[in-house]
Design a protein around this motif. Structure first.
Motif, PDB file in Angstrom:
ATOM      1  N   HIS A 137       7.566  66.894  79.071  1.00 44.52           N
ATOM      2  CA  HIS A 137       8.600  66.672  78.060  1.00 44.52           C
ATOM      3  C   HIS A 137       9.178  65.265  78.185  1.00 44.52           C
ATOM      4  CE1 HIS A 137      13.034  66.659  77.298  1.00 44.52           C
ATOM      5  NE2 HIS A 137      12.647  67.157  76.141  1.00 44.52           N
ATOM      6  N   GLU A 138       9.520  64.856  79.403  1.00 43.87           N
ATOM      7  CA  GLU A 138      10.071  63.513  79.629  1.00 43.87           C
ATOM      8  C   GLU A 138       9.069  62.444  79.204  1.00 43.87           C
ATOM      9  OE1 GLU A 138      12.193  60.146  80.858  1.00 43.87           O
ATOM     10  OE2 GLU A 138      12.919  62.179  80.473  1.00 43.87           O
ATOM     11  N   LEU A 139       7.819  62.594  79.608  1.00 44.56           N
ATOM     12  CA  LEU A 139       6.797  61.604  79.289  1.00 44.56           C
ATOM     13  C   LEU A 139       6.433  61.615  77.803  1.00 44.56           C
ATOM     14  CD1 LEU A 139       4.552  62.296  82.391  1.00 44.56           C
ATOM     15  CD2 LEU A 139       5.663  60.112  81.911  1.00 44.56           C
ATOM     16  N   GLY A 140       6.430  62.805  77.206  1.00 49.98           N
ATOM     17  CA  GLY A 140       5.968  62.940  75.828  1.00 49.98           C
ATOM     18  C   GLY A 140       6.858  62.268  74.806  1.00 49.98           C
ATOM     19  N   HIS A 141       8.098  61.992  75.170  1.00 53.60           N
ATOM     20  CA  HIS A 141       9.008  61.315  74.251  1.00 53.60           C
ATOM     21  C   HIS A 141       8.873  59.799  74.278  1.00 53.60           C
ATOM     22  CE1 HIS A 141      11.494  64.365  72.368  1.00 53.60           C
ATOM     23  NE2 HIS A 141      11.562  65.014  73.510  1.00 53.60           N
ATOM     24  N   LYS A 142       8.098  59.274  75.213  1.00 54.02           N
ATOM     25  CA  LYS A 142       7.993  57.829  75.350  1.00 54.02           C
ATOM     26  C   LYS A 142       6.894  57.275  74.452  1.00 54.02           C
ATOM     27  CE  LYS A 142      11.293  58.355  78.170  1.00 54.02           C
ATOM     28  NZ  LYS A 142      11.545  59.751  77.802  1.00 54.02           N
ATOM     29  N   ARG A 143       6.952  55.984  74.199  1.00 53.42           N
ATOM     30  CA  ARG A 143       6.107  55.401  73.158  1.00 53.42           C
ATOM     31  C   ARG A 143       4.890  54.664  73.695  1.00 53.42           C
ATOM     32  NH1 ARG A 143      11.434  53.244  69.916  1.00 53.42           N
ATOM     33  NH2 ARG A 143      11.871  55.158  68.759  1.00 53.42           N
ATOM     34  N   CYS A 288      22.413  65.988  64.280  1.00 54.12           N
ATOM     35  CA  CYS A 288      22.614  66.673  65.549  1.00 54.12           C
ATOM     36  C   CYS A 288      23.653  65.922  66.378  1.00 54.12           C
ATOM     37  CB  CYS A 288      21.288  66.764  66.298  1.00 54.12           C
ATOM     38  SG  CYS A 288      21.372  67.779  67.792  1.00 54.12           S
ATOM     39  N   LYS A 289      24.640  66.657  66.890  1.00 60.89           N
ATOM     40  CA  LYS A 289      25.754  66.079  67.640  1.00 60.89           C
ATOM     41  C   LYS A 289      25.796  66.694  69.044  1.00 60.89           C
ATOM     42  CE  LYS A 289      28.487  65.667  63.387  1.00 60.89           C
ATOM     43  NZ  LYS A 289      29.716  66.141  62.690  1.00 60.89           N
ATOM     44  N   PRO A 290      26.622  66.140  69.934  1.00 57.12           N
ATOM     45  CA  PRO A 290      26.725  66.706  71.288  1.00 57.12           C
ATOM     46  C   PRO A 290      27.064  68.186  71.303  1.00 57.12           C
ATOM     47  CG  PRO A 290      27.746  64.547  71.243  1.00 57.12           C
ATOM     48  CD  PRO A 290      27.374  64.874  69.817  1.00 57.12           C
ATOM     49  N   GLU A 291      27.847  68.652  70.329  1.00 64.02           N
ATOM     50  CA  GLU A 291      28.262  70.056  70.328  1.00 64.02           C
ATOM     51  C   GLU A 291      27.143  71.024  69.943  1.00 64.02           C
ATOM     52  OE1 GLU A 291      30.263  68.253  66.505  1.00 64.02           O
ATOM     53  OE2 GLU A 291      29.792  67.620  68.562  1.00 64.02           O
ATOM     54  N   HIS A 292      25.960  70.516  69.657  1.00 59.53           N
ATOM     55  CA  HIS A 292      24.854  71.382  69.265  1.00 59.53           C
ATOM     56  C   HIS A 292      23.885  71.685  70.427  1.00 59.53           C
ATOM     57  CE1 HIS A 292      25.851  69.616  65.134  1.00 59.53           C
ATOM     58  NE2 HIS A 292      26.278  70.863  65.161  1.00 59.53           N
ATOM     59  N   SER A 293      24.250  71.288  71.635  1.00 57.24           N
ATOM     60  CA  SER A 293      23.433  71.577  72.827  1.00 57.24           C
ATOM     61  C   SER A 293      24.347  71.983  73.971  1.00 57.24           C
ATOM     62  CB  SER A 293      22.626  70.340  73.262  1.00 57.24           C
ATOM     63  OG  SER A 293      21.787  69.874  72.240  1.00 57.24           O
ATOM     64  N   TRP A 294      23.898  72.969  74.734  1.00 61.24           N
ATOM     65  CA  TRP A 294      24.600  73.337  75.961  1.00 61.24           C
ATOM     66  C   TRP A 294      24.177  72.372  77.063  1.00 61.24           C
ATOM     67  CZ3 TRP A 294      28.476  76.746  75.896  1.00 61.24           C
ATOM     68  CH2 TRP A 294      28.520  77.685  74.851  1.00 61.24           C
ATOM     69  N   ASN A 295      25.162  71.879  77.806  1.00 60.02           N
ATOM     70  CA  ASN A 295      24.913  70.881  78.835  1.00 60.02           C
ATOM     71  C   ASN A 295      25.358  71.387  80.197  1.00 60.02           C
ATOM     72  OD1 ASN A 295      24.369  67.809  77.578  1.00 60.02           O
ATOM     73  ND2 ASN A 295      25.165  69.318  76.151  1.00 60.02           N
ATOM     74  N   ASN A 296      24.908  70.678  81.223  1.00 59.46           N
ATOM     75  CA  ASN A 296      25.339  71.022  82.571  1.00 59.46           C
ATOM     76  C   ASN A 296      25.065  69.840  83.488  1.00 59.46           C
ATOM     77  OD1 ASN A 296      24.698  72.390  85.452  1.00 59.46           O
ATOM     78  ND2 ASN A 296      26.227  73.572  84.334  1.00 59.46           N
ATOM     79  N   ASP A 297      25.927  69.629  84.468  1.00 59.75           N
ATOM     80  CA  ASP A 297      25.797  68.491  85.374  1.00 59.75           C
ATOM     81  C   ASP A 297      25.590  68.886  86.824  1.00 59.75           C
ATOM     82  OD1 ASP A 297      25.818  66.090  83.876  1.00 59.75           O
ATOM     83  OD2 ASP A 297      27.944  66.334  83.447  1.00 59.75           O
ATOM     84  N   PHE A 306      14.708  66.198  85.975  1.00 59.47           N
ATOM     85  CA  PHE A 306      14.876  64.852  85.424  1.00 59.47           C
ATOM     86  C   PHE A 306      15.959  64.794  84.342  1.00 59.47           C
ATOM     87  CE2 PHE A 306      10.403  64.533  87.024  1.00 59.47           C
ATOM     88  CZ  PHE A 306      10.627  63.541  87.963  1.00 59.47           C
ATOM     89  N   HIS A 307      17.150  65.287  84.684  1.00 53.15           N
ATOM     90  CA  HIS A 307      18.339  65.185  83.828  1.00 53.15           C
ATOM     91  C   HIS A 307      18.213  65.935  82.504  1.00 53.15           C
ATOM     92  CE1 HIS A 307      21.366  61.781  85.025  1.00 53.15           C
ATOM     93  NE2 HIS A 307      21.778  62.982  85.384  1.00 53.15           N
ATOM     94  N   LEU A 308      17.331  66.906  82.435  1.00 51.11           N
ATOM     95  CA  LEU A 308      17.167  67.665  81.190  1.00 51.11           C
ATOM     96  C   LEU A 308      18.473  68.317  80.751  1.00 51.11           C
ATOM     97  CD1 LEU A 308      15.158  68.799  79.053  1.00 51.11           C
ATOM     98  CD2 LEU A 308      14.869  70.778  80.557  1.00 51.11           C
ATOM     99  N   GLN A 309      19.336  68.631  81.715  1.00 47.25           N
ATOM    100  CA  GLN A 309      20.574  69.340  81.368  1.00 47.25           C
ATOM    101  C   GLN A 309      21.571  68.449  80.634  1.00 47.25           C
ATOM    102  OE1 GLN A 309      20.926  72.676  84.831  1.00 47.25           O
ATOM    103  NE2 GLN A 309      21.498  70.600  85.428  1.00 47.25           N
ATOM    104  N   ARG A 310      21.353  67.151  80.610  1.00 43.29           N
ATOM    105  CA  ARG A 310      22.155  66.278  79.747  1.00 43.29           C
ATOM    106  C   ARG A 310      21.490  66.258  78.371  1.00 43.29           C
ATOM    107  NH1 ARG A 310      24.831  61.376  83.319  1.00 43.29           N
ATOM    108  NH2 ARG A 310      26.024  62.796  84.656  1.00 43.29           N
ATOM    109  N   HIS A 311      21.482  67.448  77.790  1.00 40.25           N
ATOM    110  CA  HIS A 311      20.621  67.701  76.645  1.00 40.25           C
ATOM    111  C   HIS A 311      21.155  67.103  75.343  1.00 40.25           C
ATOM    112  CE1 HIS A 311      16.907  69.658  75.710  1.00 40.25           C
ATOM    113  NE2 HIS A 311      17.410  70.278  74.669  1.00 40.25           N
ATOM    114  N   SER A 312      22.451  66.976  75.241  1.00 43.17           N
ATOM    115  CA  SER A 312      23.025  66.405  74.022  1.00 43.17           C
ATOM    116  C   SER A 312      22.605  64.956  73.839  1.00 43.17           C
ATOM    117  CB  SER A 312      24.556  66.492  74.067  1.00 43.17           C
ATOM    118  OG  SER A 312      24.976  67.825  73.957  1.00 43.17           O
TER     119      SER A 312
END
Length: 392
Positions: A137-143, A288-297, A306-312
């Protein structure tokens, strides 16, 4: 020291987790080492290190170690983005993943294992395959072409290559809407969500790629089809492994893939549960805004994923690299990391008890603004009546 070097040093100093990121692949090495120790010594329960670490150890470490909600200052973001240290951690992860996967297949295919040992290896590799989807997922978003192909390679063991297309071009466009198969609805159990998201994502990925190829003048059944490319890599990998280690390896390959995919979908279930984007006056969904994803730190799961929980921030800036993703105070927060939430998701009554009140609070008591499971809508609105307004 030059001003550029000073700026680079300053940027690195602002990443409190800098030297922890290699633990992304370090964790899977540790898990595999424990499993191999269990096999070599005859301590069979150690071979189940995968599910033990994912379902017990990581949630406990999240609880005791806690959170890190700090953000690097804006002035160092660009420097962090281009620091190769972070890219190399994901590249090494893919190499380690493939080595561990092939090694496990060699043991399963050539050694005389007891049923318990076989189950230990298949569940542990299933967990590692599921975690590895996040690196894809992390790699697939890169160009870059390299990271795109590494993403497909990381997806090959778990046979979930269509995720590369559906997630980037489907989920990110439709997130937190009823049309998105990867966004869970309030009142929808994980066990109802799982078949819906798997089948819906498969159909979506194929339709997206079919339309894309048609626009470019290519046939759907061609080498240009990225879904077929990814599935072809699985077919080659599995085919070679069975040719070398025996056809009896097939049940192992299938079961570890099912376990890995279900682990990914349990994370998907948690990421947008009950959240809904509103439609504008023109009938289009709002951005899409920050309030549309559940986050966790919580630190441990964030290192592992790899920081997936900073989903917003990921949805706001999909190509942003994991080390630069930011915490948002306005984003809704999960009570614990994804690892702990996966365990809750497997037990719907516990999940509803923990999460439904959070969805309710997020929408200030008005569930008419939330994404509700159609079959549960009347029951939920009766259980949590919307607040009475002056207009009512």
């Amino acid at each position: 020291m030059s001003s550029v070097d000073m700026t680079l040093a300053e940027a690195r100093a602002h990443d409190r987790k800098r030297w922890l990121w290699p633990m992304g692949f370090g964790i899977i090495i540790i898990v595999a080492a424990i499993a191999l120790t269990g096999w070599a010594t005859g301590i069979t329960w150690l071979i189940f290190s995968g599910p033990i670490v994912v379902y017990a150890v990581v949630p406990l470490l999240d609880y005791f170690i806690g959170k890190d909600s700090s953000n690097p200052p804006e002035r160092v973001m660009e420097i962090l983005e281009h620091d190769p240290f972070y890219r190399y951690s994901t590249y090494i992860y893919v190499a380690v993943q493939m080595g561990l996967f092939i090694g496990a297949c060699a043991i399963v295919g050539t050694q005389d294992l007891t049923i318990a040992q076989w189950l230990g290896f298949v569940t542990t590799i299933g967990m590692l395959s599921g975690i590895s989807i996040n690196t894809a997922h992390e790699l697939g978003h890169k160009r870059t072409w390299l990271e795109g192909w590494l993403a497909k390679i990381a997806l090959a063991p778990v046979a979930y290559g269509h995720f590369y297309v559906e997630h980037n071009r489907g989920h990110h466009a439709r997130v937190a809407t009823p049309e998105d198969p990867a966004s869970a609805r309030m009142g929808e159990s994980f066990w109802a969500f799982l078949p819906r998201t798997v089948s819906g994502s498969l159909r979506s990925a194929w339709e997206i790629e079919k339309r894309t190829l048609a626009r470019k003048g290519h046939s759907t059944w061609s080498v240009h089809n990225e879904v077929l490319q990814a599935w072809g890599m699985t077919a080659i990998l599995w085919g070679v492994l069975m040719a070398v280690f025996g056809i009896a390896l097939l049940p192992f390959l299938i079961i570890q893939a099912v376990l890995g995919a279900s682990l990914l979908e349990a994370v998907n279930y948690a990421e947008h549960y009950g959240l809904l984007r509103k439609k504008d006056a023109d009938g289009r969904y709002e951005r899409c805004k920050p309030e549309h994803s559940w986050n966790n730190d919580h630190i441990v799961t964030n290192i592992m994923l790899f920081h997936l929980q900073r989903h917003s921030d990921h949805h706001a800036h999909p190509t942003r690299r994991y080390q630069s993703l930011r915490h948002f105070d306005e984003a809704p927060e999960l009570p614990t990391g994804y690892a702990g939430m996966i365990v809750l998701a497997y037990f719907p009554p516990l999940w509803y008890r923990v999460m439904d009140k959070r969805v309710l609070a997020h929408y200030n008591g008005d569930l008419r603004q939330a994404s509700l499971q159609p079959a549960a809508r009347a029951r939920l609105l009766a259980a949590y009546p919307p607040p009475v307004s002056a207009a009512d």
